[in-house]
Scaffold this active site. Structure first.
Site, PDB file in Angstrom:
ATOM      1  CE1 TYR A 184      -3.028  -3.043   0.332  1.00  0.00           C
ATOM      2  CE2 TYR A 184      -3.248  -2.627   2.676  1.00  0.00           C
ATOM      3  CZ  TYR A 184      -3.556  -3.380   1.563  1.00  0.00           C
ATOM      4  OH  TYR A 184      -4.392  -4.461   1.689  1.00  0.00           O
ATOM      5  CG  HIS A 206      -0.915  -8.933  -0.018  1.00  0.00           C
ATOM      6  ND1 HIS A 206      -0.478  -7.626  -0.151  1.00  0.00           N
ATOM      7  CD2 HIS A 206      -2.253  -8.884  -0.226  1.00  0.00           C
ATOM      8  CE1 HIS A 206      -1.497  -6.845  -0.424  1.00  0.00           C
ATOM      9  NE2 HIS A 206      -2.586  -7.575  -0.481  1.00  0.00           N
TER      10      HIS A 206
END
Length: 330
Positions: free
Chosen positions: A49, A133
């Site tokens: 992010y 992830h």
């Protein structure tokens, strides 16, 4: 080591990394403060992010707070490195990024280095949950030692719980079946509009005792504001899904319930779901989500959605009595 108890509403921190638009450091800090004010004290983050920017901002906002007052998860699989001279930033939806690059790395050293980098940016000694992830295209690496390396960190007491986070419920179901997974974060596949996880992931999690965190409950925005041009699954919503979302909104409106409130509550109909994380780019959005999450929803509304064919008859509903019982257990 047991999975930490999670607040039922958490803050998805991708917007703190300037997802699609720039926000200020002050807005990011205010979002985190509002999460504490409203009890949404589960923070889900990732190096991905904003190439570490979201973790840095969250770390500054958490500084000085009692570590026992919140639950923190981050992710591994993408290791960050500094850019080489002349190398360009690969934004991947994030803007105004630090000069870093993402590198897929599922080696034991890479996973440990990724986690250590996250801890440094977050300014904490440990996180509670670590997810592998977006591994749907890296299953050989996961099976070849990636998950084992993460599980070793759990066995050493460096993290309390480990699992996977992604948009593909079928892949998550395979991984939960194959590995000793504590918790999964499933984005967009268990929502008012999409029941995919009910057909693959959720039965496996119920059988194995794996907890589920629901993300993407607005399906990229379609369940937040169903109008032409709204996104579904990060693309323009197909006409048939747009119509269905509008029909859902109309029935919810008959009972005085905002569509977003229904979308936030819906995942909790299944007993394996213990939390929902929702992204927010400022304090007002955090407070709005918290208010919607606490909105009174009559059982009759859920039954009406089934009666009108907008929810399948076998879908578990988040009825008031069931929700109250689950909340006490958590």
């Amino acid at each position: 080591m047991p999975v930490p108890a999670l607040p039922r509403l958490g803050l998805g921190c991708a917007p703190l990394g300037n997802l699609y638009r720039v926000i200020s450091d002050e807005e990011a800090e205010a979002a985190v403060a509002a999460a504490f004010d409203t009890g949404a004290t589960y923070f889900d983050i990732a190096p991905h992010y904003g190439l570490g920017r979201a973790e840095e901002r969250l770390g500054r906002a958490l500084a000085g707070r009692d570590r026992s007052s919140y639950v923190l998860s981050t992710k591994v699989g993408r290791r960050l490195r500094d850019l080489a001279p002349g190398e360009e930033v690969d934004e991947q939806g994030y803007v105004d990024n630090p000069r870093r690059a993402r590198v897929w790395d599922f080696t034991p050293d890479g996973i440990r280095a990724t986690l250590e980098g996250s801890l440094k940016r977050l300014g904490v000694d440990a996180v509670d949950i670590v997810y592998l992830h977006d591994v749907e295209d890296h299953l050989d690496a996961v099976r070849g030692g990636g998950f084992a390396a993460l599980a070793d960190l759990r066995d050493q007491g460096m993290v309390k719980a480990v699992g996977f986070g992604m948009n593909y419920s079928g892949v998550l179901a395979e991984l939960v079946t194959e590995f000793d997974v504590d918790v999964v974060l499933c984005a967009g596949r268990w929502t008012l509009l999409e029941r995919t996880a009910l057909d693959d992931l959720l039965p496996v999690c119920a059988q194995r005792g794996t907890r589920v965190v629901a993300a993407g409950v607005y399906n990229s925005g379609l369940l937040a504001d169903p109008r032409p041009g709204t996104h579904y699954n990060y693309q323009s919503a197909p006409p048939e899904l747009l119509r269905r979302a509008q029909e859902l909104a109309a029935v919810c409106g008959e009972f005085g319930v905002p569509l977003r409130a229904a979308a936030l509550r819906f995942p909790f109909g299944h007993p394996s779901v213990v939390a929902a994380v929702v992204g927010a780019a400022g304090a007002a959005e955090v407070r709005d989500n918290a208010a919607l999450f606490g909105h009174d929803i009559p059982d009759a509304m859920w039954h009406a959605l089934v009666a009108r064919g907008l929810l399948d008859e076998d879908v578990p509903l988040p009825l008031a009595a069931t929700a109250g019982s689950a909340a006490k257990e958590e």
